[in-house]
Enzyme design. Sequence first.
Site, PDB file in Angstrom:
ATOM      1  CB  SER A  18      41.048 -23.395 -33.969  1.00 18.13           C
ATOM      2  OG  SER A  18      39.962 -22.873 -33.251  1.00 18.13           O
ATOM      3  CE1 TYR A  36      37.993 -27.276 -36.354  1.00 19.67           C
ATOM      4  CE2 TYR A  36      37.177 -26.170 -34.380  1.00 19.67           C
ATOM      5  CZ  TYR A  36      37.910 -26.141 -35.548  1.00 19.67           C
ATOM      6  OH  TYR A  36      38.565 -24.994 -35.920  1.00 19.67           O
ATOM      7  CE  LYS A  40      41.682 -27.122 -37.383  1.00 22.58           C
ATOM      8  NZ  LYS A  40      42.382 -27.045 -38.654  1.00 22.58           N
TER       9      LYS A  40
END
Length: 584
Positions: free
Chosen positions: A214, A247, A251
């Site tokens: 992301s 989060y 990643k």
Amino acid sequence: MPSAPAPIGEVTLDAARKTISRFPITLVTGGSGYIGSHTVLELLLAGSAVVVLDNLYNSHMESLSRVWHIINNDFARWGIDKSEIPPLYFHKADLQDRRSLEAIFMTWQTSSAPIKSKAEFTNVGARYENEKLGAVYKMKEYSGKPQRPELINSVGDKSKHGKISAVIHFAALKAVGESVMKPLQYYQNNITGLLNLMDVMEAYRVKNLVFSSSAVIYGQGKESNISEDSVSVGGRGAGGGLVTNPYGRSKWMAEEILNDWCIAHRDYNVIALRYFNPTGSHPSGLIGEDPKGVPNNIIPVIMQAYQRRRSKVYVYGSNYDTNDGTGVRDYIHVSDLANGHLAALRSIFAPAAPEPEKKPKEDSLAVGPPAPELEVRDNYRVYNLGTGHGYSVLDILQAFSGVAGSEIPFAISEARPGDLGTVTANASKAQNELGWQAEFDLQDMCRDVFNWAAENPVGYERLRRLSTLAGLDPKAMRKASIAVGLMPDAANAGSNNTNQLGGYLNSLTTLTKDRGAFNEMIRRLSVMHEGILEKSIQEEATHPEVGSVPVPEKQWGMFGDAWKDQDLPIRKGSGSGNLAPPVL
Ligand code: UD1
């Protein structure tokens, strides 16, 4: 000796293995989710068989039956016999459960019999036929591709047939606010899940992986035209220090782990794709984004405001250094994103170019080769998937109102903590090296989200609710089904006969499209089993999305609109923090 699993649908394991032996297999974790289901569709179109593994935490298997419907439609349009459609199998499994994972690899990568209970799967095509789902689905007319897209190169390589030639790994938790509240859950899921997957891939010699990363890993400090090397892995670049939430850090850590893996195994290939802001849906309006819980991302929020499932959109901040003061993002159509994964696979399977002769740099002789921990291997690659164009929140609202033909109510509100003014991609690396670029524009994205919203006023929710209820009390579900005429008589209700079951599931799907019939079913169920509704709400809210974002006023829960005119007991759940409680 363990016996072979009993697949749901009409195939046996042996038959499934035989069918799949004509195709290369792509294993897709998280394949029934939003981006996963769109990618599964593109993979099948491009000739790969697909095995999906998903724990259905934030998705519904229904999405895959709809993928099957779209593909049937496309094949019919291209005049290709549907027996040519590569098979699609679904395992409900969790990456935390290593034994299941191993059983799945055993099922498709070997000829041994895996542990029955750990490797059950659904043949999505057989389910679609048995339940006559083709008669149920209504699609928007869409022009679609005039001919079948180019097949991925592994299709032409017989040595890859009947084997898992690559894994695309989507399965992960992704809510920023929730990750702040539950960091362990995020690291456990996103990191342990990845490690288990890599470990099993290694054990079964599956060497190619496309990873769902992301733009969140660019963190604060990077804004317009962000290129991949702004954050590089392998001990270079910012090292994830600017990422503001667990989060995002999960990643970034995942990318570091994958790079280390590629250093250790020169023959492995990993491509991490850093998504910007995915939106849109397949133009048929059949599959789309259906986030569980209260969404925070702008497009689902706009969609819910259009559906009157919330009163208005709150625009977070109007003093950014952008054209109209509202946040600017690089929105990318999910079908483009899905095709980005195919471009990555094509590049992995491309015949290797002859290695250019490398002249050692003069000073490199003096200092020796770089320490392995500082290396970024070329068998580990990262690409941005974005369009390179930015649109503000007001641009999006305007474009969406345009396609919907009605104003979307909105109000300007406080800026969201940690938000950036502008985040757009430099998309040239993917274009130059993968030959990929986005084809859809903002208008297409809004049109397709609108189609999805208009055709599916409650997403996959009603089906999800019915399956939760059926799981809680199958007997009551059967009785209620008989009472509303979905099952002909009590004798059939207890039967496991596939055809009857198929017909039943078909009617159940139809029922979810009719609000009155659906509510009647729920009313009967609640009479037969006191408290079942509360239980199902609790069940579905086991992991509510706990946003760090203030919700300025009460919003309808995901099911709010379905209940409000009914004479069911009105009871508010006990939401916590700033979450809107589900409204019953
Ligand atoms: C968010 C996540 C990011 C994730 C991405 C895709 C944060 C801080 N970042 O990015 O990690 O990768 O989603 O899932 O959550 N907006 C409103 N009103 C709303 C919702 C959003 O005005 O109700 C605005 C935001 O301020 C922003 C734009 O819409 O300017 C896009 O927001 P969003 O969809 O949440 O995506 P990102 O913040 O880019």
